[in-house]
Design a protein around this motif. Structure first.
Motif: not given
Length: 76
Positions: A52-63, A68-76
């Motif tokens: 689980g920790a590795l999957v999170g790290w790999i996904m973060a490196k993938a954006g 990250g460049h693939k993550y769209l921030t949402k307003g609160h």
């Protein structure tokens, strides 16, 4: 409160959510297996916790992490 501080987005990304869900499932399985004295399943859940920790790290490196460049921030 001042708006000068930028929110770093901790925990609000697909990478964080995926890692936390996998690790929560691993802890739940491990706790249940420990209660019922199923040693091999306790160790398997420990491995799943690391996965689980590795999957999170790999996904973060993938954006897919915060900022990250693939993550769209949402307003609160």
């Amino acid at each position: 409160m001042s708006n000068d501080l930028a929110d770093p987005g901790h925990g609000h990304s697909p990478a964080a959510w995926t890692a936390v869900v996998i690790m929560l499932v691993a802890v739940a399985i491990g706790t249940t297996a420990y209660f019922f004295d199923v040693v091999w399943l306790v160790w398997a859940s420990a491995v799943l916790l690391v996965v689980g920790a590795l999957v999170g790290w790999i996904m973060a490196k993938a954006g897919y992490g915060a900022g990250g460049h693939k993550y769209l921030t949402k307003g609160h």
